[in-house]
Motif scaffolding. Structure first.
Motif, PDB file in Angstrom:
ATOM      1  N   MET A 199     -11.816  -1.363   6.198  1.00 57.38           N
ATOM      2  CA  MET A 199     -12.342  -1.326   4.840  1.00 57.38           C
ATOM      3  C   MET A 199     -13.301  -0.155   4.623  1.00 57.38           C
ATOM      4  N   THR A 200     -14.070   0.209   5.649  1.00 52.41           N
ATOM      5  CA  THR A 200     -15.076   1.253   5.474  1.00 52.41           C
ATOM      6  C   THR A 200     -14.522   2.653   5.691  1.00 52.41           C
ATOM      7  N   LEU A 201     -13.446   2.795   6.476  1.00 47.86           N
ATOM      8  CA  LEU A 201     -12.924   4.120   6.789  1.00 47.86           C
ATOM      9  C   LEU A 201     -11.741   4.529   5.913  1.00 47.86           C
ATOM     10  N   GLY A 202     -10.854   3.595   5.634  1.00 47.34           N
ATOM     11  CA  GLY A 202      -9.581   3.957   5.029  1.00 47.34           C
ATOM     12  C   GLY A 202      -9.668   4.326   3.562  1.00 47.34           C
ATOM     13  N   GLN A 203      -9.000   5.415   3.187  1.00 45.25           N
ATOM     14  CA  GLN A 203      -8.783   5.689   1.768  1.00 45.25           C
ATOM     15  C   GLN A 203      -7.687   4.767   1.239  1.00 45.25           C
ATOM     16  N   ARG A 204      -6.703   4.512   2.094  1.00 44.43           N
ATOM     17  CA  ARG A 204      -5.726   3.451   1.855  1.00 44.43           C
ATOM     18  C   ARG A 204      -5.536   2.699   3.162  1.00 44.43           C
ATOM     19  N   ILE A 205      -5.079   1.450   3.043  1.00 45.87           N
ATOM     20  CA  ILE A 205      -4.876   0.595   4.209  1.00 45.87           C
ATOM     21  C   ILE A 205      -3.466   0.027   4.166  1.00 45.87           C
ATOM     22  N   VAL A 206      -2.803   0.054   5.329  1.00 46.04           N
ATOM     23  CA  VAL A 206      -1.512  -0.614   5.492  1.00 46.04           C
ATOM     24  C   VAL A 206      -1.758  -1.855   6.338  1.00 46.04           C
ATOM     25  N   VAL A 207      -1.497  -3.036   5.781  1.00 46.70           N
ATOM     26  CA  VAL A 207      -1.716  -4.296   6.486  1.00 46.70           C
ATOM     27  C   VAL A 207      -0.409  -4.739   7.125  1.00 46.70           C
ATOM     28  N   PHE A 208      -0.462  -4.939   8.454  1.00 49.89           N
ATOM     29  CA  PHE A 208       0.717  -5.341   9.220  1.00 49.89           C
ATOM     30  C   PHE A 208       0.592  -6.785   9.687  1.00 49.89           C
ATOM     31  N   ASP A 209       1.746  -7.454   9.813  1.00 47.77           N
ATOM     32  CA  ASP A 209       1.809  -8.740  10.504  1.00 47.77           C
ATOM     33  C   ASP A 209       3.227  -8.935  11.003  1.00 47.77           C
ATOM     34  N   GLN A 210       3.366  -9.248  12.279  1.00 43.19           N
ATOM     35  CA  GLN A 210       4.658  -9.515  12.905  1.00 43.19           C
ATOM     36  C   GLN A 210       5.662  -8.402  12.640  1.00 43.19           C
ATOM     37  N   GLY A 211       5.186  -7.157  12.744  1.00 42.15           N
ATOM     38  CA  GLY A 211       6.058  -6.000  12.622  1.00 42.15           C
ATOM     39  C   GLY A 211       6.380  -5.574  11.208  1.00 42.15           C
ATOM     40  N   ALA A 212       5.934  -6.309  10.216  1.00 42.08           N
ATOM     41  CA  ALA A 212       6.280  -6.024   8.821  1.00 42.08           C
ATOM     42  C   ALA A 212       5.043  -5.648   8.021  1.00 42.08           C
ATOM     43  N   ILE A 213       5.210  -4.736   7.078  1.00 38.86           N
ATOM     44  CA  ILE A 213       4.130  -4.352   6.174  1.00 38.86           C
ATOM     45  C   ILE A 213       3.931  -5.458   5.150  1.00 38.86           C
ATOM     46  N   GLN A 214       2.694  -5.943   5.039  1.00 36.97           N
ATOM     47  CA  GLN A 214       2.370  -6.988   4.080  1.00 36.97           C
ATOM     48  C   GLN A 214       1.887  -6.419   2.748  1.00 36.97           C
ATOM     49  N   GLN A 215       1.121  -5.321   2.808  1.00 37.19           N
ATOM     50  CA  GLN A 215       0.600  -4.718   1.582  1.00 37.19           C
ATOM     51  C   GLN A 215       0.025  -3.348   1.903  1.00 37.19           C
ATOM     52  N   ILE A 216       0.131  -2.432   0.961  1.00 39.40           N
ATOM     53  CA  ILE A 216      -0.484  -1.102   1.066  1.00 39.40           C
ATOM     54  C   ILE A 216      -1.308  -0.887  -0.186  1.00 39.40           C
ATOM     55  N   ASP A 217      -2.600  -0.612  -0.011  1.00 41.59           N
ATOM     56  CA  ASP A 217      -3.465  -0.426  -1.181  1.00 41.59           C
ATOM     57  C   ASP A 217      -4.788   0.177  -0.721  1.00 41.59           C
ATOM     58  N   THR A 218      -5.656   0.455  -1.680  1.00 38.82           N
ATOM     59  CA  THR A 218      -7.009   0.874  -1.359  1.00 38.82           C
ATOM     60  C   THR A 218      -7.774  -0.320  -0.799  1.00 38.82           C
ATOM     61  N   PRO A 219      -8.896  -0.079  -0.112  1.00 36.25           N
ATOM     62  CA  PRO A 219      -9.655  -1.221   0.421  1.00 36.25           C
ATOM     63  C   PRO A 219     -10.020  -2.260  -0.626  1.00 36.25           C
ATOM     64  N   MET A 220     -10.546  -1.821  -1.773  1.00 37.11           N
ATOM     65  CA  MET A 220     -10.934  -2.793  -2.791  1.00 37.11           C
ATOM     66  C   MET A 220      -9.723  -3.402  -3.489  1.00 37.11           C
ATOM     67  N   GLY A 221      -8.619  -2.665  -3.565  1.00 36.89           N
ATOM     68  CA  GLY A 221      -7.401  -3.231  -4.124  1.00 36.89           C
ATOM     69  C   GLY A 221      -6.907  -4.401  -3.292  1.00 36.89           C
ATOM     70  N   LEU A 222      -6.971  -4.249  -1.967  1.00 37.36           N
ATOM     71  CA  LEU A 222      -6.579  -5.340  -1.072  1.00 37.36           C
ATOM     72  C   LEU A 222      -7.520  -6.527  -1.199  1.00 37.36           C
ATOM     73  N   TYR A 223      -8.811  -6.245  -1.309  1.00 33.11           N
ATOM     74  CA  TYR A 223      -9.807  -7.314  -1.360  1.00 33.11           C
ATOM     75  C   TYR A 223      -9.714  -8.095  -2.664  1.00 33.11           C
ATOM     76  N   GLU A 224      -9.501  -7.376  -3.754  1.00 35.56           N
ATOM     77  CA  GLU A 224      -9.527  -8.021  -5.068  1.00 35.56           C
ATOM     78  C   GLU A 224      -8.171  -8.581  -5.489  1.00 35.56           C
ATOM     79  N   ARG A 225      -7.074  -8.031  -4.944  1.00 32.17           N
ATOM     80  CA  ARG A 225      -5.744  -8.514  -5.326  1.00 32.17           C
ATOM     81  C   ARG A 225      -4.842  -8.596  -4.098  1.00 32.17           C
ATOM     82  N   PRO A 226      -5.151  -9.476  -3.136  1.00 29.15           N
ATOM     83  CA  PRO A 226      -4.263  -9.633  -1.975  1.00 29.15           C
ATOM     84  C   PRO A 226      -2.880 -10.094  -2.404  1.00 29.15           C
ATOM     85  N   ALA A 227      -1.856  -9.493  -1.801  1.00 27.91           N
ATOM     86  CA  ALA A 227      -0.490  -9.772  -2.228  1.00 27.91           C
ATOM     87  C   ALA A 227       0.023 -11.109  -1.744  1.00 27.91           C
ATOM     88  N   ASN A 228      -0.564 -11.629  -0.669  1.00 30.43           N
ATOM     89  CA  ASN A 228      -0.080 -12.894  -0.127  1.00 30.43           C
ATOM     90  C   ASN A 228      -1.183 -13.582   0.666  1.00 30.43           C
TER      91      ASN A 228
END
Length: 364
Positions: A199-228
């Motif tokens: 959250m503190t370093l990334g301009q954008r973050i790719v969230v992974f789980d079990q080999g699959a991308i769950q969401q790609i967004d800015t840190p605050m985009g992920l925090y405020e609107r998690p996709a799942n």
């Protein structure tokens, strides 16, 4: 510097295990992108494919517009910093910093110039004659970063570079890495399992789980609107409160849970939730959006028993029991409550999250 593009990049091992399942995204020139997820999720495997240390089973990898699937690591114009630093113990700091340049046959004068520049940037000038055994953990980490920096690559790859440092040193090195990235603007891919680093370093973050991308967004985009539900529960400290219940209407929306009825008012997703009335949903509520009220406040959305107070200086975490459901509230210091009390809580209606309990997808 260079752009990086992944088009349905997959890694499947001989035993059939899927390490990375079809990663597709672009990294802009000069961007600092973070790959984050739990251990074994595939983030380091993807980084090693970028470096050429793992073969690509399918898909296309481009760096600077050039297809890199079958290009040797030494010809990719990348520099990688490993989790274990991988410093040569018999070499001095100066020799470690310049080793890669010597392998490439660079003139001694140019090597010395680059080593001096990087040592000055990383405040290692006084340690150039020391060997790794005589350095602190933070100094070793700076040498590992410096060895990558002297090469002036098109892309930096960092694989959990701070995981071996103590908490205080991790904080200072995070700031150092962010400062260096702003100064040099080199395209950087940073792998971590630490959500705070992400959250503190990334301009954008790719969230992974079990080999699959769950969401790609800015840190605050992920925090405020998690996709799942996975992203909602993974990012945030303390984690988002998740409550399963049936959505009902009674002067506003109400979530009927095993612990009781939670009055939700009219959240922004009310229209999207129309089809979910009398159906099971998962409510997501950030700890800062669950705040204690006065004992007689009629605006209470729920009542919960206070189990443990965790004062951490500028804030207090209230660990609660709502029926059999554990909740956490983040409050300012000075909460005059004691464990065992029943406390009334209000919620921030405008900041509620709703998820499908079957596939975990965000509703609205």
């Amino acid at each position: 510097m260079a752009t990086v593009s992944l088009d349905h990049v997959r890694k499947v091992y001989p035993n059939g295990h899927v390490g990375v399942a079809g990663a597709s995204f672009d990294i802009a020139d000069g961007e600092l992108l973070v790959l984050v997820g739990p251990s074994g999720c595939g983030k380091t495997t993807l980084l090693r494919m970028l470096a050429g240390l793992e073969t690509i089973s399918a898909g296309t990898l481009r760096i600077g517009g050039r297809v890199m699937n079958d290009v040797a690591p030494k010809d990719r114009d990348i520099a990688m910093v490993f989790q274990n630093y991988a410093l040569y113990p018999h070499m001095t700091v100066a020799e470690n910093l310049g080793f890669g340049l010597r392998l490439r046959g660079m003139p001694r004068a140019e090597i010395a110039k680059r080593v001096d520049e990087v040592a000055r940037l990383l405040e290692l000038e006084q340690r150039l004659d020391a060997r790794p055994a005589a350095l602190s953990g933070g100094q070793r980490q700076r040498v590992a970063l410096g060895r990558a920096m002297v090469r002036q690559p098109a892309v930096f790859l960092l694989d959990e570079p701070l995981s071996n440092l103590d908490a205080r040193l991790r904080l200072s090195m995070r700031v150092e890495i962010a400062r260096l990235h702003r100064r040099f603007g080199t395209t950087t891919v940073y792998v971590t399992h630490d959500q705070v680093e992400a959250m503190t370093l990334g301009q954008r973050i790719v969230v992974f789980d079990q080999g699959a991308i769950q969401q790609i967004d800015t840190p605050m985009g992920l925090y405020e609107r998690p996709a799942n539900l996975f992203v909602a529960g993974f990012l945030g400290s303390p984690a988002m409160n998740l409550l399963r219940g049936t959505l009902q209407v009674d002067g506003g929306l109400v979530l009927a849970t095993a612990g009781g009825a939670i009055r939700l008012g009219t959240p922004p997703q009310a229209d999207a939730l129309a089809d979910w009335r009398d159906r099971e949903v998962v409510l997501g509520l950030r700890p800062e959006d669950l705040h204690p009220l006065a004992d007689d406040d009629p605006a209470a959305a729920l009542e919960a028993r206070l189990e443990v107070l965790e004062p951490v200086g500028n804030e207090v975490f209230l660990n609660l029991c709502y029926g059999d459901i554990a909740l956490v509230s983040r409050t300012p210091p000075g909460v005059a409550r004691a464990p065992g009390e029943t406390v009334r809580f209000g919620i921030t209606t405008q900041r509620l999250h709703f998820f499908d309990p079957h596939d975990g997808a965000r509703i609205g």
